[in-house]
Scaffold this active site. Structure first.
Site, PDB file in Angstrom:
ATOM      1  CD  GLU A  59      41.116  57.897  39.290  1.00  0.00           C
ATOM      2  OE1 GLU A  59      40.302  58.670  39.432  1.00  0.00           O
ATOM      3  OE2 GLU A  59      42.262  58.018  39.030  1.00  0.00           O
ATOM      4  N   GLY A  60      39.096  53.193  38.564  1.00  0.00           N
ATOM      5  CA  GLY A  60      37.647  52.785  37.904  1.00  0.00           C
ATOM      6  C   GLY A  60      36.449  53.880  38.378  1.00  0.00           C
ATOM      7  N   GLY A  61      35.464  53.318  38.493  1.00  0.00           N
ATOM      8  CA  GLY A  61      34.258  54.340  38.853  1.00  0.00           C
ATOM      9  C   GLY A  61      34.272  54.612  40.261  1.00  0.00           C
ATOM     10  CG  PHE A  62      31.675  54.194  42.672  1.00  0.00           C
ATOM     11  CD1 PHE A  62      31.447  55.554  43.159  1.00  0.00           C
ATOM     12  CD2 PHE A  62      30.869  53.778  41.672  1.00  0.00           C
ATOM     13  CE1 PHE A  62      30.492  55.912  42.576  1.00  0.00           C
ATOM     14  CE2 PHE A  62      29.707  54.174  41.105  1.00  0.00           C
ATOM     15  CZ  PHE A  62      29.505  55.632  41.509  1.00  0.00           C
ATOM     16  CB  SER A  63      37.495  50.801  43.114  1.00  0.00           C
ATOM     17  OG  SER A  63      37.475  50.285  41.809  1.00  0.00           O
ATOM     18  CB  VAL A  65      44.435  49.535  41.863  1.00  0.00           C
ATOM     19  CG1 VAL A  65      45.538  48.687  42.537  1.00  0.00           C
ATOM     20  CG2 VAL A  65      42.918  48.932  41.734  1.00  0.00           C
ATOM     21  CE  LYS A  85      38.480  46.656  43.625  1.00  0.00           C
ATOM     22  NZ  LYS A  85      37.717  45.225  43.019  1.00  0.00           N
ATOM     23  CG  ASP A  92      32.272  41.491  35.447  1.00  0.00           C
ATOM     24  OD1 ASP A  92      32.308  41.572  34.117  1.00  0.00           O
ATOM     25  OD2 ASP A  92      32.904  42.689  35.748  1.00  0.00           O
TER      26      ASP A  92
END
Length: 312
Positions: A35-39, A41, A56, A155
């Protein structure tokens, strides 16, 4: 506790496997992966083929976010390369006034290069030099394919490199990719590029020229070469060259202005250390391109002994 009322709806929910459909094919939800900021998986399984995939899901909170997700899809579709993660299918899902971009990707069980390096650190081991060179060659090969098309990854870091069971690296997370060559004309444009880099390029792997963007300059794909050097350092030392500086709250922007220091305790060959120093050059104009780096790696590989000494 035994007398607690049973919510049948909830029970049914737990028992039935949630499923989704992309491109007329059905996939079953298995578990959350990340889990990330706006996504986030999820691990899903193909109903027909029984294969596992990584799904994703990117939450597009506005038109710009949707465009960025669309760009990520297009970047994946542009490449068919053994060292760049392929896109199996995608879909934009509308619902409840929200848009989600769904990217179906191959599931790589071994995980990221970073997770492999973390396990080595826990065991007090180091990665054998030949293994470093082979993985690094694959990373360079994927990056060359991106640069050859006139783009930059922007990145590159160990968490954005997956390793399959044969140690083949796959570059992923193409969401920050853009045209390799950015011409900056004036202080306003410089500030725009700097702000964008602050948001999209991980601080401890960010090239020096992206911290204080000059008013009139050209930013090119050599930002990736710097990040590539940081990745190589991380493979050798099991942590990035600027990770500790960032964790301590000191200035990474200041630290990247000086040549990278290779610890005296480094157990690798002089050839590998010289390669690292030649990649991590603060002045972008003096930094080599990916073709030169690949040549050096190939040269080191052809001269490295076949016996793999495990370093402890």
């Amino acid at each position: 506790l035994n007398n607690a009322p049973v919510n049948m709806g909830q029970t049914l929910c737990v028992c039935s496997r949630g499923s989704i459909t992309i491109d007329s094919k059905k996939y079953y939800f298995v578990q959350k992966l990340d889990e990330g900021g706006f996504s986030f998986v999820d691990l899903v399984e193909g109903a027909k083929d029984g294969h596992f995939y990584a799904l994703k899901k990117i939450l597009c909170h506005d038109r710009q976010a949707r465009q960025e997700a669309q760009t990520e899809v297009e970047m994946h579709q542009m490449f068919n390369h053994p060292n760049i993660l392929s896109l199996v299918a995608h879909s934009f899902v509308e619902g409840g006034g929200k848009t989600e971009a769904w990217l179906l990707l191959p599931y790589i069980r071994k995980g990221t290069l970073w997770s492999v390096l973390e396990k080595l650190r826990e065991k007090g081991s180091l990665m054998p030099e030949k293994q470093i060179l082979k993985i690094f060659r694959g990373i360079c090969s994927g990056l060359k394919a991106i640069h050859d098309k006139g783009y930059a990854h922007r990145d590159l870091k160990p968490t954005n490199v997956l390793l399959d069971d044969d140690d083949r690296p796959l570059l992923m997370d193409l969401g920050s990719m853009n045209r390799a060559r950015i011409e900056v004309r004036g202080s306003r444009e410089a500030m725009t590029v700097q702000d964008w880099a602050a948001q999209r390029c991980t601080i401890s792997y960010r090239a020096p020229e992206l911290f204080n963007v000059e008013s009139h300059c050209i930013i090119d794909e050599r930002t990736d070469i710097w990040s590539l050097g940081c990745v190589l350092y991380c493979m050798m030392m099991l942590e990035g060259p600027y990770d500790l500086i960032f964790q301590k709250g000191d200035s990474v922007a200041l630290a990247v202005q000086n040549p990278v220091t290779i610890p005296a305790s480094c157990r690798y060959s002089e050839g590998l250390r010289v390669l690292l120093s030649s990649i991590m050059v603060s002045n972008a104009q003096e930094r080599p391109n990916i073709v030169w780096v690949l040549d050096q790696v190939q040269d080191l590989l052809s001269h490295s002994p076949n016996t793999q000494t495990n370093m402890v």
